[in-house]
Design a protein around this motif. Structure first.
Motif, PDB file in Angstrom:
ATOM      1  N   GLN A 114      -4.334  15.398  14.232  1.00 41.48           N
ATOM      2  CA  GLN A 114      -4.499  13.967  14.472  1.00 41.48           C
ATOM      3  C   GLN A 114      -5.911  13.503  14.095  1.00 41.48           C
ATOM      4  O   GLN A 114      -6.093  12.431  13.514  1.00 41.48           O
ATOM      5  CB  GLN A 114      -4.199  13.624  15.937  1.00 41.48           C
ATOM      6  CG  GLN A 114      -2.738  13.731  16.299  1.00 41.48           C
ATOM      7  CD  GLN A 114      -1.852  12.847  15.439  1.00 41.48           C
ATOM      8  OE1 GLN A 114      -2.217  11.732  15.070  1.00 41.48           O
ATOM      9  NE2 GLN A 114      -0.683  13.357  15.084  1.00 41.48           N
ATOM     10  N   GLN A 116      -7.782  14.907  11.838  1.00 39.34           N
ATOM     11  CA  GLN A 116      -7.831  14.967  10.377  1.00 39.34           C
ATOM     12  C   GLN A 116      -7.180  13.727   9.772  1.00 39.34           C
ATOM     13  O   GLN A 116      -7.699  13.145   8.826  1.00 39.34           O
ATOM     14  CB  GLN A 116      -7.117  16.232   9.879  1.00 39.34           C
ATOM     15  CG  GLN A 116      -7.057  16.358   8.378  1.00 39.34           C
ATOM     16  CD  GLN A 116      -8.390  16.645   7.749  1.00 39.34           C
ATOM     17  OE1 GLN A 116      -9.331  17.033   8.424  1.00 39.34           O
ATOM     18  NE2 GLN A 116      -8.479  16.448   6.462  1.00 39.34           N
ATOM     19  N   ILE A 117      -6.052  13.316  10.305  1.00 41.08           N
ATOM     20  CA  ILE A 117      -5.366  12.115   9.813  1.00 41.08           C
ATOM     21  C   ILE A 117      -6.259  10.892  10.003  1.00 41.08           C
ATOM     22  O   ILE A 117      -6.398  10.057   9.106  1.00 41.08           O
ATOM     23  CB  ILE A 117      -4.002  11.946  10.514  1.00 41.08           C
ATOM     24  CG1 ILE A 117      -3.037  13.044  10.040  1.00 41.08           C
ATOM     25  CG2 ILE A 117      -3.423  10.571  10.257  1.00 41.08           C
ATOM     26  CD1 ILE A 117      -1.730  13.092  10.801  1.00 41.08           C
ATOM     27  N   THR A 118      -6.899  10.789  11.150  1.00 40.85           N
ATOM     28  CA  THR A 118      -7.796   9.656  11.429  1.00 40.85           C
ATOM     29  C   THR A 118      -8.976   9.645  10.456  1.00 40.85           C
ATOM     30  O   THR A 118      -9.328   8.596   9.911  1.00 40.85           O
ATOM     31  CB  THR A 118      -8.300   9.719  12.883  1.00 40.85           C
ATOM     32  OG1 THR A 118      -7.168   9.736  13.753  1.00 40.85           O
ATOM     33  CG2 THR A 118      -9.191   8.541  13.218  1.00 40.85           C
ATOM     34  N   ARG A 121      -7.904   8.592   6.952  1.00 41.95           N
ATOM     35  CA  ARG A 121      -7.710   7.136   6.847  1.00 41.95           C
ATOM     36  C   ARG A 121      -9.055   6.417   6.805  1.00 41.95           C
ATOM     37  O   ARG A 121      -9.210   5.416   6.116  1.00 41.95           O
ATOM     38  CB  ARG A 121      -6.869   6.638   8.003  1.00 41.95           C
ATOM     39  CG  ARG A 121      -5.429   7.040   7.848  1.00 41.95           C
ATOM     40  CD  ARG A 121      -4.540   6.378   8.867  1.00 41.95           C
ATOM     41  NE  ARG A 121      -3.166   6.764   8.604  1.00 41.95           N
ATOM     42  CZ  ARG A 121      -2.342   7.244   9.514  1.00 41.95           C
ATOM     43  NH1 ARG A 121      -2.734   7.372  10.761  1.00 41.95           N
ATOM     44  NH2 ARG A 121      -1.115   7.577   9.189  1.00 41.95           N
ATOM     45  N   HIS A 129      -4.474   8.364   1.835  1.00 42.37           N
ATOM     46  CA  HIS A 129      -3.570   7.518   2.628  1.00 42.37           C
ATOM     47  C   HIS A 129      -2.121   7.917   2.389  1.00 42.37           C
ATOM     48  O   HIS A 129      -1.323   7.977   3.325  1.00 42.37           O
ATOM     49  CB  HIS A 129      -3.763   6.034   2.295  1.00 42.37           C
ATOM     50  CG  HIS A 129      -5.028   5.455   2.823  1.00 42.37           C
ATOM     51  ND1 HIS A 129      -5.308   5.376   4.169  1.00 42.37           N
ATOM     52  CD2 HIS A 129      -6.094   4.926   2.188  1.00 42.37           C
ATOM     53  CE1 HIS A 129      -6.487   4.821   4.340  1.00 42.37           C
ATOM     54  NE2 HIS A 129      -6.995   4.538   3.155  1.00 42.37           N
ATOM     55  N   THR A 132      -1.462  11.085   4.317  1.00 43.39           N
ATOM     56  CA  THR A 132      -1.316  10.880   5.761  1.00 43.39           C
ATOM     57  C   THR A 132      -0.009  10.164   6.096  1.00 43.39           C
ATOM     58  O   THR A 132       0.585  10.436   7.136  1.00 43.39           O
ATOM     59  CB  THR A 132      -2.508  10.096   6.347  1.00 43.39           C
ATOM     60  OG1 THR A 132      -2.629   8.838   5.689  1.00 43.39           O
ATOM     61  CG2 THR A 132      -3.794  10.883   6.210  1.00 43.39           C
ATOM     62  N   ARG A 133       0.428   9.252   5.222  1.00 44.55           N
ATOM     63  CA  ARG A 133       1.736   8.616   5.459  1.00 44.55           C
ATOM     64  C   ARG A 133       2.844   9.659   5.412  1.00 44.55           C
ATOM     65  O   ARG A 133       3.787   9.619   6.200  1.00 44.55           O
ATOM     66  CB  ARG A 133       1.998   7.526   4.417  1.00 44.55           C
ATOM     67  CG  ARG A 133       1.335   6.215   4.748  1.00 44.55           C
ATOM     68  CD  ARG A 133       1.855   5.082   3.880  1.00 44.55           C
ATOM     69  NE  ARG A 133       1.753   5.317   2.451  1.00 44.55           N
ATOM     70  CZ  ARG A 133       0.679   5.070   1.709  1.00 44.55           C
ATOM     71  NH1 ARG A 133      -0.404   4.574   2.269  1.00 44.55           N
ATOM     72  NH2 ARG A 133       0.680   5.320   0.422  1.00 44.55           N
ATOM     73  N   LEU A 135       2.526  12.820   6.199  1.00 40.18           N
ATOM     74  CA  LEU A 135       2.438  13.577   7.450  1.00 40.18           C
ATOM     75  C   LEU A 135       3.060  12.793   8.597  1.00 40.18           C
ATOM     76  O   LEU A 135       3.760  13.360   9.442  1.00 40.18           O
ATOM     77  CB  LEU A 135       0.984  13.912   7.775  1.00 40.18           C
ATOM     78  CG  LEU A 135       0.323  14.986   6.923  1.00 40.18           C
ATOM     79  CD1 LEU A 135      -1.162  15.087   7.251  1.00 40.18           C
ATOM     80  CD2 LEU A 135       1.001  16.327   7.107  1.00 40.18           C
ATOM     81  N   ASP A 136       2.808  11.491   8.634  1.00 36.51           N
ATOM     82  CA  ASP A 136       3.369  10.648   9.703  1.00 36.51           C
ATOM     83  C   ASP A 136       4.896  10.628   9.673  1.00 36.51           C
ATOM     84  O   ASP A 136       5.532  10.527  10.715  1.00 36.51           O
ATOM     85  CB  ASP A 136       2.844   9.219   9.600  1.00 36.51           C
ATOM     86  CG  ASP A 136       1.411   9.110  10.088  1.00 36.51           C
ATOM     87  OD1 ASP A 136       0.975   9.998  10.848  1.00 36.51           O
ATOM     88  OD2 ASP A 136       0.739   8.127   9.704  1.00 36.51           O
ATOM     89  N   ILE A 139       5.724  14.137  11.454  1.00 35.29           N
ATOM     90  CA  ILE A 139       4.595  14.681  12.203  1.00 35.29           C
ATOM     91  C   ILE A 139       4.995  15.865  13.066  1.00 35.29           C
ATOM     92  O   ILE A 139       4.209  16.791  13.257  1.00 35.29           O
ATOM     93  CB  ILE A 139       3.890  13.580  13.035  1.00 35.29           C
ATOM     94  CG1 ILE A 139       2.543  14.071  13.564  1.00 35.29           C
ATOM     95  CG2 ILE A 139       4.781  13.097  14.163  1.00 35.29           C
ATOM     96  CD1 ILE A 139       1.508  14.280  12.518  1.00 35.29           C
TER      97      ILE A 139
END
Length: 163
Positions: A114, A116-118, A121, A129, A132-133, A135-136, A139
């Motif tokens: 989490q 790393q994703i933050t 972004r 981006h 991360t999308r 991964l979302d 998740i």
């Protein structure tokens, strides 16, 4: 192309985005009789920079994704130059190192994912981006892959060979 190398190098340093057709016209005024194809190949192969070979995006990505301990001295130097090229490359290299650091399954990786994703972004890199999308979208699977010692690598290998 050798008689025009210094001129081409100077022009590209003054105006990096100068179109090839402009360069062709300029060196033809100086006596160049070769084809535009030869000029394009000369520029694309990185010969305009002297003995420094051109670094393709694929090779740069491979070097950035390689463990730093597995790089020889010349490759480490190239990675340093790539990272120093612009702030975006520095941020990308940092994100790659951070992400690679927790690819060994450990229970604490869920919170680190989490984080790393933050940070990806916050870096404001378009491809980060997109990553991360992705991964979302799944998740739970990404978290399981980074926290549990189990994997389905053999099964996926068989599936790939079967396809």
């Amino acid at each position: 192309m050798d008689p025009y190398r210094d001129y081409l190098r100077k022009r590209r340093a003054e105006e990096p985005g100068v179109p090839v057709r402009h360069l062709l016209r300029e060196i033809r005024e100086r006596g160049y009789q070769g084809s535009s194809n030869l000029l394009v190949r000369y520029i694309n192969q990185g010969l305009r920079d002297g003995s420094q070979p051109h670094l393709s995006p694929r090779r740069a990505a491979r070097l950035l994704l390689t463990r730093p301990g597995h790089l020889v001295a010349g490759q480490q130097e190239t990675v340093s130059r790539v990272q120093a090229a612009c702030p975006e490359m520095t941020a990308l290299a940092s994100l790659i190192r951070d992400f690679a650091g927790f690819l060994t399954a450990e229970p604490g990786n869920a919170t680190r994912l989490q984080e790393q994703i933050t940070s990806a972004r916050a870096a404001d890199l378009p491809h980060a981006h997109a990553f991360t999308r992705g991964l979302d979208l799944d998740i739970q699977a990404a978290t399981a892959a980074l926290t549990l010692p189990f994997h389905n690598g053999r099964t996926e290998g068989v599936n790939t060979r079967t396809r």
